[in-house]
Design an enzyme around this catalytic site. Structure first.
Site, PDB file in Angstrom:
ATOM      1  N   CYS A  51     -83.695 -41.419 -11.352  1.00 55.61           N
ATOM      2  CA  CYS A  51     -83.346 -40.761 -10.096  1.00 55.61           C
ATOM      3  C   CYS A  51     -83.431 -41.801  -8.983  1.00 55.61           C
ATOM      4  O   CYS A  51     -84.518 -42.315  -8.673  1.00 55.61           O
ATOM      5  CB  CYS A  51     -84.308 -39.609  -9.852  1.00 55.61           C
ATOM      6  SG  CYS A  51     -83.941 -38.656  -8.372  1.00 55.61           S
TER       7      CYS A  51
ATOM      8  N   CYS B 111     -87.937 -32.389  -8.557  1.00 61.36           N
ATOM      9  CA  CYS B 111     -86.859 -32.208  -7.594  1.00 61.36           C
ATOM     10  C   CYS B 111     -87.396 -31.752  -6.233  1.00 61.36           C
ATOM     11  O   CYS B 111     -88.128 -30.772  -6.138  1.00 61.36           O
ATOM     12  CB  CYS B 111     -85.873 -31.170  -8.131  1.00 61.36           C
ATOM     13  SG  CYS B 111     -84.467 -30.873  -7.059  1.00 61.36           S
TER      14      CYS B 111
ATOM     15  N   CYS C  97     -83.631 -30.524   5.050  1.00 58.85           N
ATOM     16  CA  CYS C  97     -83.547 -29.220   4.386  1.00 58.85           C
ATOM     17  C   CYS C  97     -84.958 -28.640   4.282  1.00 58.85           C
ATOM     18  O   CYS C  97     -85.907 -29.354   3.942  1.00 58.85           O
ATOM     19  CB  CYS C  97     -82.912 -29.361   3.005  1.00 58.85           C
ATOM     20  SG  CYS C  97     -81.185 -29.906   3.069  1.00 58.85           S
TER      21      CYS C  97
ATOM     22  N   GLU D 288     -89.180 -44.185  -3.045  1.00 60.19           N
ATOM     23  CA  GLU D 288     -89.600 -43.820  -4.395  1.00 60.19           C
ATOM     24  C   GLU D 288     -88.381 -43.665  -5.302  1.00 60.19           C
ATOM     25  O   GLU D 288     -87.308 -43.256  -4.853  1.00 60.19           O
ATOM     26  CB  GLU D 288     -90.405 -42.513  -4.375  1.00 60.19           C
ATOM     27  CG  GLU D 288     -91.766 -42.655  -3.717  1.00 60.19           C
ATOM     28  CD  GLU D 288     -92.584 -41.376  -3.713  1.00 60.19           C
ATOM     29  OE1 GLU D 288     -93.819 -41.485  -3.671  1.00 60.19           O
ATOM     30  OE2 GLU D 288     -91.995 -40.274  -3.757  1.00 60.19           O
TER      31      GLU D 288
ATOM     32  N   CYS E 101     -87.232 -29.231   1.099  1.00 56.23           N
ATOM     33  CA  CYS E 101     -87.286 -30.575   0.517  1.00 56.23           C
ATOM     34  C   CYS E 101     -88.339 -31.434   1.216  1.00 56.23           C
ATOM     35  O   CYS E 101     -88.294 -31.619   2.438  1.00 56.23           O
ATOM     36  CB  CYS E 101     -85.914 -31.233   0.616  1.00 56.23           C
ATOM     37  SG  CYS E 101     -85.867 -32.897  -0.098  1.00 56.23           S
TER      38      CYS E 101
ATOM     39  N   CYS F  24     -84.663 -39.044   5.054  1.00 58.14           N
ATOM     40  CA  CYS F  24     -83.421 -38.267   5.077  1.00 58.14           C
ATOM     41  C   CYS F  24     -83.296 -37.567   6.418  1.00 58.14           C
ATOM     42  O   CYS F  24     -84.286 -37.057   6.956  1.00 58.14           O
ATOM     43  CB  CYS F  24     -83.419 -37.247   3.942  1.00 58.14           C
ATOM     44  SG  CYS F  24     -81.865 -36.315   3.797  1.00 58.14           S
TER      45      CYS F  24
END
Length: 350
Positions: A107, A339, A118, A94, A121, A114
């Site tokens: 962005c 975010c 975290c 995305e 996230c 990933c």
């Protein structure tokens, strides 16, 4: 049917130049070809009118021009646009267009998923699938520019942030090459001052990025102590926080540049006045500005958004100590584009 010819976007400028020279073409042909690919966004060699017809034919026989395929577009009530893109191997990522007063910021993603996971996230829930290639990273911009052109948008894409899926410095080789494509004066031609790379801090690679001078630096900190950082982002915290901050204190900056410190406020976790005071002490030697981001809860989130009064107290403590702090407004929450919300849950990414 899958095209078996090589995607010419996967070649950098020097590689295209060498390919042309090896076939008897003049060196300047690369300077003619490159803008068609990246500045003019042309997908058909036959339309590259300043190249000879025989050269256009040879190019078409040896290469294709393939962008990431747009699988879905979601538009927020605040004007944010999220694209679901399929790469050549069908992996999905995305990228997001964020509207500002007189321009757009994009962005960008740098990995499929990933590996850092975290805890706050959503992208980390995907796990890590693979690194993106440099042309895949840069081609996200082509998709966004094409979208804005077709919409006849009065606002242009002028700013880029590597804050999408993935940790850019864990894919530094490809990200570096993507930045060179993005910076190239005959190509996308973005100024480094308009590009920000966000990282949790990767030891050794962070210093290399600083020396490259290819973009500005943002650091995803999110905690004022090593102990708390280990709890909320344990893999990122493998680099001791005090050592990371010591590197940031010596980070090479131009005269008016500052490092951006990103700090997601998690309700009841890292948003107390004491956390604010600890953050002031931690960053006292760093030339920086602090972006505060109110947490955006996702599905099944273990955290909650901070209270408005706690955000204001935190911000006021930073201001009172002479720190530059800005509460960043989250956009695109209604389409999960804010975010920490980017996530692709699909069998194609398994």
């Amino acid at each position: 049917m899958k095209n078996k010819t090589k995607n010419i976007l996967s070649l950098n400028f020097d590689q295209i130049s060498h390919w042309l020279i090896n076939r008897g073409e003049k060196e300047f042909r690369a300077k003619q070809l490159w803008p068609w690919l990246w500045a003019k966004r042309v997908k058909d060699f036959s339309l590259m009118t300043n190249l000879s017809k025989p050269l256009r034919k040879i190019l078409a026989q040896n290469f294709c021009i393939k962008w990431p395929e747009v699988r879905d577009i979601k538009e927020s009530k605040d004007g944010t646009v999220k694209f679901l893109l399929a790469l050549e191997d069908e992996k999905l990522i995305e990228t997001v267009l964020i509207p500002e007063k007189d321009h757009y910021t994009q962005c960008l993603s740098s990995q499929v998923g990933c590996s850092l996971a975290c805890t706050f996230c959503s992208t980390g829930q995907m796990g890590f699938k693979r690194n993106m290639y440099s042309h895949e990273i840069a081609a996200q911009i082509l998709v966004a520019q094409d979208y804005l052109q077709k919409k006849n948008s009065p606002k242009h894409l002028t700013n880029l942030v590597f804050m999408g899926m993935g940790e850019p410095l864990l894919n530094w080789k490809e990200v570096r090459e993507a930045l060179q494509i993005i910076n190239h004066p005959l190509g996308l031609n973005f100024s480094r001052r308009k590009i920000t790379l966000s990282t949790v801090g990767i030891k050794g690679v962070l210093q290399d990025f600083g020396q490259s001078k290819l973009a500005l630096l943002a650091v995803s900190l999110h905690a004022p102590t090593q102990e708390l950082r280990e709890k909320i982002m344990p893999k990122a915290a493998r680099w001791d926080l005090n050592e990371l901050v010591s590197v940031l204190a010596e980070y090479p900056l131009a005269r008016r540049e500052r490092i951006t410190i990103e700090y997601v406020l998690l309700g009841g976790v890292n948003d107390t006045p004491e956390h604010a005071r600890q953050l002031v002490r931690l960053l006292s030697r760093v030339k920086c500005k602090i972006n505060l981001i109110a947490y955006n809860p996702g599905p099944d989130s273990k955290y909650r958004a901070p209270e408005k009064k706690d955000i204001l107290k935190f911000e006021q403590i930073l201001w009172s100590k002479g720190m530059t702090a800005i509460l960043r407004k989250s956009k695109g929450q209604d389409i999960s584009a804010a975010c920490g919300q980017l996530i692709v849950m699909s069998k194609l990414n398994s």
